[in-house]
Structure formats: structure tokens, C-alpha cells
Scaffold this active site. Structure first.
Site, PDB file in Angstrom:
ATOM      1  N   GLU A 252     -68.723 -57.829 -42.035  1.00  0.00           N
ATOM      2  CA  GLU A 252     -69.682 -56.945 -41.645  1.00  0.00           C
ATOM      3  C   GLU A 252     -71.213 -57.225 -42.040  1.00  0.00           C
ATOM      4  OE1 GLU A 252     -68.589 -53.118 -41.738  1.00  0.00           O
ATOM      5  OE2 GLU A 252     -66.736 -53.239 -41.192  1.00  0.00           O
TER       6      GLU A 252
ATOM      7  N   ASP B  87     -74.926 -44.749 -43.506  1.00  0.00           N
ATOM      8  CA  ASP B  87     -75.027 -45.306 -44.648  1.00  0.00           C
ATOM      9  C   ASP B  87     -75.595 -44.334 -45.782  1.00  0.00           C
ATOM     10  OD1 ASP B  87     -74.569 -47.711 -43.516  1.00  0.00           O
ATOM     11  OD2 ASP B  87     -76.615 -48.089 -43.034  1.00  0.00           O
TER      12      ASP B  87
END
Length: 267
Positions: A49, A60
Site C-alpha cells: 500500500e 493515520d
């Protein structure tokens, strides 16, 4: 999507889970990121990814946000992300997806983004903040260009929601091991295995678990019930902590080897 199918089929034939790694493009530089990503794929990761850094990430944690900030301050453009995808795929022949948020894709142009990703050899896109009910325009372009669309499910997802998400997704399902953002959990609990069972009951897509996996022990535990194990923060931290680029490459190579051994133990 063919390469994704082949990667999961190969892992299944070897009685193990697939190892899926994440690193953001442009970190520590565009060329340095390409080198690190290629190193990880060569060292044993099955799927990569590539993150498209965004100023407002919802999934995140602080470690990846730090790397994203470095990439963005370095002037990273979407063209650099596409160059990263192309270089990693051409160097290794393995499937490379982009993980990003909807705003950069929408602003860039949906058809343009999908066409350029496919032309670069990309296998698909993970869009954690794109609601399924608003995803038709993207999915139409992704299908037209042979790209997988991977959605994220969480332990809080209802059965009805799991049906809706997995019916719209392709490639695989990203199962969040816990509520929250990447890099902040201490361990992967029973919620992850329960979620994998629930997702597996409504789809034949591979179910891959991410968030909270940082070493071979945790990778082995998750590999016991998941089709794929996703690791991101640990790779980013290895690069952040390294005193030199060469040391960073050595660190991610060693981490990949450890995790690849872990997914083969399967608990």
C-alpha cells in the site's frame, strides 16, 4: 486486480496469510521512498500500500502523520505517487495499491486519477473515508480501468453495513483490528477475530486485518484467522528511527523478514 488475486492465491497455497505493507510516497524523499518500498517487497511482502499523504488523515496515527508531513513539506505531488507505484511494480512485479483519502482524488479528477493509477501498473485504491453510498462515481472508473476498490470495516459495523460495504468492494476487505487510528494500539484483541468471522460470513473476498500489528508475534496471531496481515506504522517508525537512509533500508528489510516469518507461523 489479477495480481491481487494471484497474491492471495499464492499465500493460501502456501498455507499462510499474505503480508501487506504500507509506506507513504515521498518519505523520506520520493527516491528514498521508492527504495524503501522496493526493499520491503523484495524482502517478502506480498502486496504494498503506497500512501498518498494528506493534510487531514482520519485513519493515520502520529507516526504516519509525521512521515506525511515530511513528504508534503518536500513538495510531494500526485505525479510522484504515480511514479512511486510504477517503480515499485516494475521492479518487483507485485501488486501495489494507493491508500489515500477522497479529497485529493476528487480534486485531482476521478477519471484522471483512476486512469493514471492503472497506467502506472497500480492494482487498486483504498479509500477509508469514502462512504459506500457516495462511491458510485469512483467505483465506475475503477472498474473501467481494472482497479480494485478496498473499503475499511470496523468492529462497530453492523451486519447490514458489512453486507453493503463488501458488496461494493473488490480486491479484499480491510478489517480494522480496533477502533481508532493507526499506531496507537498496544495489541490486537478478540474484536479483530470476531470481525473477520462476521465479514467472512457475508463475502468471499479476502479479509485482511490492520492496525495494531507491529511484530512477528502479533502477525502470527492475526494470520491464524485472517487472509492478510497489514502493517504500516512499524515500517514508518523503522525509517524514522534510522540515522541514515542505508540504515533505514536495512531496518525495513529486517522487519519484513520477521513479519514474513510470522505470517507463516499462523499463531
Amino acid at each position: 486486480m489479477r495480481l491481487l488475486h494471484e497474491a492471495f492465491a499464492k499465500a493460501e497455497a502456501e498455507n499462510r496469510a499474505a503480508l501487506i505493507a504500507y509506506l507513504p510516497a515521498g518519505f523520506p524523499t520520493v527516491d528514498g521512498g521508492i527504495a524503501a518500498i522496493t526493499e520491503v517487497l523484495d524482502a517478502g511482502a506480498d502486496i504494498m500500500e503506497v500512501g498518498l499523504p494528506h493534510s487531514d488523515p482520519v485513519l493515520d496515527g502520529p507516526v504516519i502523520q509525521t512521515a506525511d508531513d515530511i513528504a508534503l513539506r518536500g513538495g510531494l505531488k500526485i505525479a510522484d505517487v504515480m511514479r512511486t507505484v510504477r517503480a515499485a511494480h516494475e521492479a518487483t512485479g507485485k501488486p501495489v495499491l494507493v491508500m489515500t483519502y477522497w479529497n485529493p482524488v476528487d480534486r485531482y479528477g476521478i477519471e484522471r486519477f483512476a486512469a493514471e493509477l492503472a497506467e502506472a501498473g497500480g492494482a487498486g485504491c483504498i479509500l477509508p473515508d469514502l462512504p459506500v453510498q457516495e462511491s458510485a462515481r469512483w467505483r465506475e472508473q475503477a472498474a473501467a480501468h481494472g482497479l480494485a476498490t478496498v473499503f475499511v470495516v470496523a468492529p462497530s459495523s453492523t451486519t447490514e453495513r458489512l453486507h453493503e460495504i463488501t458488496s461494493a468492494g473488490t480486491g479484499f476487505v480491510y478489517a480494522s483490528a480496533m477502533m481508532g487510528v493507526t499506531g496507537t494500539g498496544e495489541s490486537v484483541g478478540e474484536a479483530a477475530s470476531t470481525l473477520v468471522r462476521r465479514v467472512g460470513a457475508v463475502t468471499e473476498l479476502p479479509v485482511c486485518v490492520g492496525i495494531g500489528i507491529s511484530d512477528a508475534v502479533r502477525a502470527a496471531a492475526v494470520a491464524a484467522y485472517a487472509d492478510g496481515v497489514i502493517v504500516g506504522t512499524a515500517f514508518v517508525k523503522a525509517l524514522l528511527d534510522a540515522p541514515t537512509e542505508e540504515a533505514g533500508l536495512a531496518a525495513v528489510r529486517a522487519l519484513t523478514a520477521e513479519l514474513a516469518e510470522g505470517v507463516r507461523r499462523r499463531g
